[in-house]
Design an enzyme around this catalytic site. Structure first.
Site, PDB file in Angstrom:
ATOM      1  N   SER A  78       0.955  -1.115   0.087  1.00 52.64           N
ATOM      2  CA  SER A  78       0.075  -0.130   0.064  1.00 52.64           C
ATOM      3  C   SER A  78       1.028   1.211  -0.066  1.00 52.64           C
ATOM      4  CB  SER A  78      -0.974  -0.088   1.152  1.00 52.64           C
ATOM      5  OG  SER A  78      -1.550   1.057   1.493  1.00 52.64           O
ATOM      6  N   TYR A  88      -2.640  -0.404  10.321  1.00 45.31           N
ATOM      7  CA  TYR A  88      -2.449  -1.025   8.789  1.00 45.31           C
ATOM      8  C   TYR A  88      -1.266  -0.329   8.136  1.00 45.31           C
ATOM      9  CZ  TYR A  88      -4.366  -1.395   4.067  1.00 45.31           C
ATOM     10  OH  TYR A  88      -4.365  -1.571   2.807  1.00 45.31           O
TER      11      TYR A  88
END
Length: 285
Positions: A168, A181
């Site tokens: 990501s 995250y």
């Protein structure tokens, strides 16, 4: 689905974890369009089946399987079924991942009035993060990449093949409110590089794609309100994305196919490729 270009994956078997999700279902369909037999793995077998049905409707080969990326036995059972149906595995896409509200802060910044409970007890600061929630997020993203790689890449190492992890842009530049995250995806990127070196003598390439902002089932409620109007967070995201839009699943397919094709990327190993509409390049000024 319409792919931007075709590579020849006939006779190849691809395993995609998280294959019932918005992005990974597109990966499955693209790989099938290029001739691969695709094992669609998802925690919810119904979601995997929906992806497989679309592939079959287009004349492709797909096997839907319910599998838990945090359960080695579940993955081993899936491997047995895949080999029985399609033969040896050639491509592994580690797409399963996600976040959890218990691992998020309420605000972007900590203010003095938020300490010691503050006037609003509903505010969750960094100091209030639930260790169980953080553990869940880290395990899902990091162990959920490591365990499938242990199970499926062991087969790849006997022949050669490729592993593609899904990192990501959080791994490059952490976003506010989602520390677990961001940290977990950073770990995925680091693991990608480590595995690329570790597997280099057995003919297995390991790379990662780092998507920017895409609307998925997991983040839709954060980006749009109940009436479908953009939230303030969406406004901020788009203001910092030079292309001024969210990505579409199709925006990832070219990079995916490039990394899958040894003829195109045979000397590409240990990379983490951003697909973010210029988000990382923009300073905000």
């Amino acid at each position: 689905m319409a792919v931007p270009f075709k590579i020849d994956l006939r006779g190849k078997t691809a395993v995609v974890t998280g294959g019932g999700g918005v992005l990974c279902s597109a990966f499955c369909e693209a790989l099938a369009e290029c001739g691969a037999s695709v094992a669609v793995l998802d925690l919810t077998v119904e979601r995997a089946a929906a992806t497989a049905d679309r592939i079959r409707a287009q004349g492709g080969q797909a096997l839907p399987l319910g599998a838990d990326v945090l359960d080695r036995e579940s993955l081993q059972k899936a491997l047995v079924q895949i080999e029985a149906s399609f033969g040896a595995v050639d491509i592994l896409i580690n797409g399963a991942g996600g976040n959890n509200p218990k691992a998020q802060t309420t605000k972007e910044y900590l203010f003095p009035e938020d300490l010691d409970g503050g006037p609003d007890e509903s505010v969750k600061t960094f100091f209030d993060l639930d260790p169980a929630g953080v553990n869940f997020v880290f395990n899902l993203n990091f162990l959920g990449t490591l365990l499938p790689t242990q199970v499926f890449a062991k087969e790849l190492a006997k022949r050669s093949g490729t592993v593609i992890n899904i990192s990501s842009m959080n791994a490059f530049r952490p976003l506010t409110k989602i520390p677990a995250y961001s940290a977990a995806k950073s770990a995925v990127s680091n693991l990608t590089q480590w595995l690329a070196v570790h597997f280099s003598k057995v003919g297995v390439r390991v790379n990662a794609i780092a998507p920017g902002f895409f609307v998925t089932d997991q983040n839709r409620a954060l980006l749009y309100d109940a009436d479908g109007k953009p939230t303030p967070r969406t406004d901020k995201i788009l203001a910092h994305t030079p292309m001024n839009r969210f990505g579409e699943p199709s925006d990832l397919i070219g990079t995916l196919l490039y990394l899958c094709d040894a003829n195109a990327s045979g000397f590409v190993n240990g990379t983490v490729i951003p697909v973010d509409g210029g988000f990382a390049a923009y300073s905000g000024v």
